[in-house]
Design an enzyme around this catalytic site. Structure first.
Site, PDB file in Angstrom:
ATOM      1  N   ARG A  44       8.776  -4.119 -44.682  1.00 59.68           N
ATOM      2  CA  ARG A  44       8.461  -4.167 -45.421  1.00 59.68           C
ATOM      3  C   ARG A  44       6.714  -4.529 -44.705  1.00 59.68           C
ATOM      4  O   ARG A  44       6.490  -4.394 -44.914  1.00 59.68           O
ATOM      5  CB  ARG A  44       8.805  -5.827 -46.032  1.00 59.68           C
ATOM      6  N   HIS A  48       7.358   5.167 -48.225  1.00 63.18           N
ATOM      7  CA  HIS A  48       8.739   4.175 -48.208  1.00 63.18           C
ATOM      8  C   HIS A  48       9.825   5.711 -47.296  1.00 63.18           C
ATOM      9  O   HIS A  48      10.525   5.493 -48.464  1.00 63.18           O
ATOM     10  CB  HIS A  48       8.870   3.549 -48.872  1.00 63.18           C
TER      11      HIS A  48
HETATM   12  P1  NAP Z   1      19.166  -6.138 -39.506  1.00 64.40           P
HETATM   13  O1  NAP Z   1      19.763  -5.281 -38.437  1.00 64.40           O
HETATM   14  O2  NAP Z   1      19.585  -7.251 -40.321  1.00 64.40           O
HETATM   15  O3  NAP Z   1      18.205  -6.949 -38.238  1.00 64.40           O
HETATM   16  C1  NAP Z   1      18.010  -7.567 -38.359  1.00 64.40           C
HETATM   17  C2  NAP Z   1      16.963  -8.297 -37.006  1.00 64.40           C
HETATM   18  O4  NAP Z   1      15.711  -8.956 -36.973  1.00 64.40           O
HETATM   19  C3  NAP Z   1      17.439  -8.655 -35.834  1.00 64.40           C
HETATM   20  O5  NAP Z   1      17.578  -8.738 -34.596  1.00 64.40           O
HETATM   21  C4  NAP Z   1      17.165 -10.353 -36.106  1.00 64.40           C
HETATM   22  O6  NAP Z   1      16.926 -11.123 -35.707  1.00 64.40           O
HETATM   23  C5  NAP Z   1      15.755 -10.164 -36.573  1.00 64.40           C
HETATM   24  N1  NAP Z   1      15.159 -11.305 -37.515  1.00 64.40           N
HETATM   25  C6  NAP Z   1      15.530 -11.384 -38.809  1.00 64.40           C
HETATM   26  N2  NAP Z   1      14.312 -12.793 -38.917  1.00 64.40           N
HETATM   27  C7  NAP Z   1      13.211 -12.882 -37.754  1.00 64.40           C
HETATM   28  C8  NAP Z   1      12.624 -13.612 -37.134  1.00 64.40           C
HETATM   29  N3  NAP Z   1      12.533 -14.845 -37.915  1.00 64.40           N
HETATM   30  N4  NAP Z   1      12.134 -13.929 -36.398  1.00 64.40           N
HETATM   31  C9  NAP Z   1      12.778 -12.725 -35.066  1.00 64.40           C
HETATM   32  N5  NAP Z   1      13.741 -12.023 -35.780  1.00 64.40           N
HETATM   33  C10 NAP Z   1      14.343 -11.954 -36.286  1.00 64.40           C
HETATM   34  O7  NAP Z   1      18.270  -4.826 -39.826  1.00 64.40           O
HETATM   35  P2  NAP Z   1      18.605  -3.447 -39.706  1.00 64.40           P
HETATM   36  O8  NAP Z   1      19.234  -2.624 -40.616  1.00 64.40           O
HETATM   37  O9  NAP Z   1      17.607  -3.433 -38.485  1.00 64.40           O
HETATM   38  O10 NAP Z   1      17.001  -3.552 -40.646  1.00 64.40           O
HETATM   39  C11 NAP Z   1      15.872  -4.432 -40.824  1.00 64.40           C
HETATM   40  C12 NAP Z   1      15.144  -3.794 -41.914  1.00 64.40           C
HETATM   41  O11 NAP Z   1      14.152  -2.369 -41.230  1.00 64.40           O
HETATM   42  C13 NAP Z   1      15.165  -3.896 -43.471  1.00 64.40           C
HETATM   43  O12 NAP Z   1      15.378  -4.676 -43.254  1.00 64.40           O
HETATM   44  C14 NAP Z   1      14.400  -2.833 -43.833  1.00 64.40           C
HETATM   45  O13 NAP Z   1      13.551  -4.144 -44.674  1.00 64.40           O
HETATM   46  C15 NAP Z   1      14.018  -2.098 -42.750  1.00 64.40           C
HETATM   47  N6  NAP Z   1      13.835  -0.949 -43.338  1.00 64.40           N
HETATM   48  C16 NAP Z   1      13.162  -0.092 -43.711  1.00 64.40           C
HETATM   49  C17 NAP Z   1      13.387   1.684 -43.882  1.00 64.40           C
HETATM   50  C18 NAP Z   1      12.144   2.514 -44.542  1.00 64.40           C
HETATM   51  O14 NAP Z   1      12.692   3.374 -45.215  1.00 64.40           O
HETATM   52  N7  NAP Z   1      11.158   1.620 -44.173  1.00 64.40           N
HETATM   53  C19 NAP Z   1      14.751   2.117 -43.734  1.00 64.40           C
HETATM   54  C20 NAP Z   1      15.731   0.857 -43.914  1.00 64.40           C
HETATM   55  C21 NAP Z   1      15.651  -0.504 -43.073  1.00 64.40           C
HETATM   56  P3  NAP Z   1      18.766 -11.739 -35.015  1.00 64.40           P
HETATM   57  O15 NAP Z   1      19.310 -10.197 -34.115  1.00 64.40           O
HETATM   58  O16 NAP Z   1      19.001 -13.124 -34.474  1.00 64.40           O
HETATM   59  O17 NAP Z   1      20.018 -11.593 -36.058  1.00 64.40           O
HETATM   60  C1  GLV Z   2      15.259   0.963 -47.106  1.00 66.45           C
HETATM   61  O1  GLV Z   2      13.872   0.335 -47.011  1.00 66.45           O
HETATM   62  C2  GLV Z   2      16.262   0.009 -46.469  1.00 66.45           C
HETATM   63  O2  GLV Z   2      15.990  -1.514 -46.930  1.00 66.45           O
HETATM   64  O3  GLV Z   2      17.490   0.998 -46.302  1.00 66.45           O
END
Ligand code: NAP
Ligand code: GLV
Length: 311
Positions: free
Chosen positions: A226, A274
């Site tokens: 983000r 994005h």
């Molecule tokens: P997720 O499954 O919730 O995984 C989040 C990861 O971040 C987990 O490993 C978590 O640790 C770690 N984390 C959270 N807070 C932390 C901290 N304070 N210190 C260290 N590690 C931390 O999320 P996801 O589905 O992989 O997606 C991640 C993010 O990608 C989304 O929230 C979004 O912001 C971004 N995203 C962007 C796009 C785009 O198009 N640009 C698309 C999709 C997602 P734990 O394993 O210990 O809980």
């Molecule tokens: C995209 O940014 C998502 O959070 O899926």
């Protein structure tokens, strides 16, 4: 069950399209209005909701995102404690993200930016080749998407390091780190840094000068988390000093990125709007239906996030 579509930035009805109509026998979709109360709404789909949006729904039980991230919903002042916030988990999104990240990681490894410059000037000159095994890539966030990205980059031969909040086993040769001390140790070995963290109070501003300075000199940033994770001026300074050699930025604190923002014309920055990876509309619909069923049965919706943690 009645479900409201709530967004100040997107036409959610148009975005979800015909897919949402497939469940008309189970979910009655209504567009958000700003006047009066609607006590029959128990579920909502939201993306950047207006600040007062949820005041209209006194019996709201859950709000579904249309993506992996839920930060824009949690930030809404009218989201009362106790309302569940539900994310979407879609393996196809993780796969799409993996390709996007690999494009930039390989672009840095194989110096695509230099070759593009050479082509513009009609220069035929081979550059020294660097093997993937010599380019360590660290991933901030080892969740649903980070795990897929890590596995694929490892398969391509890059040494992959991953960082999470809590200790998480990673299959060798991927190496896992966690917590603040784990971050420092990981950065000492990092050339390319991929940000796949959720935006929370703990992670806001994490991509800053101190972090860049711990990376290998001439490193590269792939920022797909983000916009608020990044301190913009610290990135510009790191590029100016040569501490970083380039950055691929897909997300920004203000979107769309303002026309006057220096990122647009920076020779070492690639900007995308994005667009790294969306969830499929089918996955949003499935999440919504599962949430409606769970609420109807008095249960917690699948993929409801931990509101205390913020993700
Ligand atoms: P997720 O499954 O919730 O995984 C989040 C990861 O971040 C987990 O490993 C978590 O640790 C770690 N984390 C959270 N807070 C932390 C901290 N304070 N210190 C260290 N590690 C931390 O999320 P996801 O589905 O992989 O997606 C991640 C993010 O990608 C989304 O929230 C979004 O912001 C971004 N995203 C962007 C796009 C785009 O198009 N640009 C698309 C999709 C997602 P734990 O394993 O210990 O809980
Ligand atoms: C995209 O940014 C998502 O959070 O899926």
């Amino acid at each position: 069950m009645r479900c409201a579509l709530v967004s100040r930035t997107l036409d959610l009805r148009g975005y979800l399209g015909a897919e949402i109509g497939r469940f008309a026998d189970r979910i009655e979709i209504v567009d958000h209005r700003s006047d009066g109360k609607d006590a029959d709404v128990r579920l909502a789909v939201a993306w950047h909701p207006p600040d007062d949006a949820f005041e209209r729904y006194p019996n709201l039980q859950a709000v579904c995102s249309i993506g992996a991230g839920v930060d824009n919903i949690i930030a809404c002042p009218s989201l009362r404690p106790g309302i569940e916030v539900v994310r979407v988990v879609d393996p196809a999104q993780a796969q799409m993200m993996s390709g996007f990240v690999a494009w930039h990681v390989i672009g840095h490894q194989r110096r695509f930016a230099t070759y593009l410059g050479q082509q513009r000037d009609r220069i035929w000159q081979r550059l020294s080749q660097r093997h993937a095994q010599d380019v360590p890539v660290a991933i901030l966030g080892y969740g649903e998407i980070g795990q897929r990205v890590a596995a694929d980059l490892s398969q391509l031969g890059f040494p992959v390091l991953v960082w999470s909040r809590t200790a998480k086993p990673a299959p060798p040769p991927i190496r896992g780190f966690h917590g603040p001390s784990g971050l420092a140790a990981m950065l000492d070995e990092t050339e390319v840094l991929v940000n796949l963290l959720p935006l929370t109070q703990e992670t806001e501003g994490i991509l800053n000068r101190e972090l860049f300075n711990r990376m290998r000199r001439g490193g590269y940033l792939v920022q797909v988390g983000r916009g608020e994770h990044l301190v913009d001026e610290d990135l510009l300074a790191a590029l100016e000093s040569g501490q970083l050699d380039g950055a691929a930025l897909d997300v920004f604190a203000t979107e769309p990125l303002a026309p006057a923002h220096p990122f647009w014309r920076h020779p070492k920055i690639v900007v995308t709007p994005h667009d790294a990876s969306d969830v499929r509309i089918e996955a949003v619909a499935a999440t919504l239906v599962a949430a409606a069923d769970a609420i109807g049965a008095g249960q917690r919706p699948p993929y409801a996030i931990d509101r205390n943690r913020g993700y």
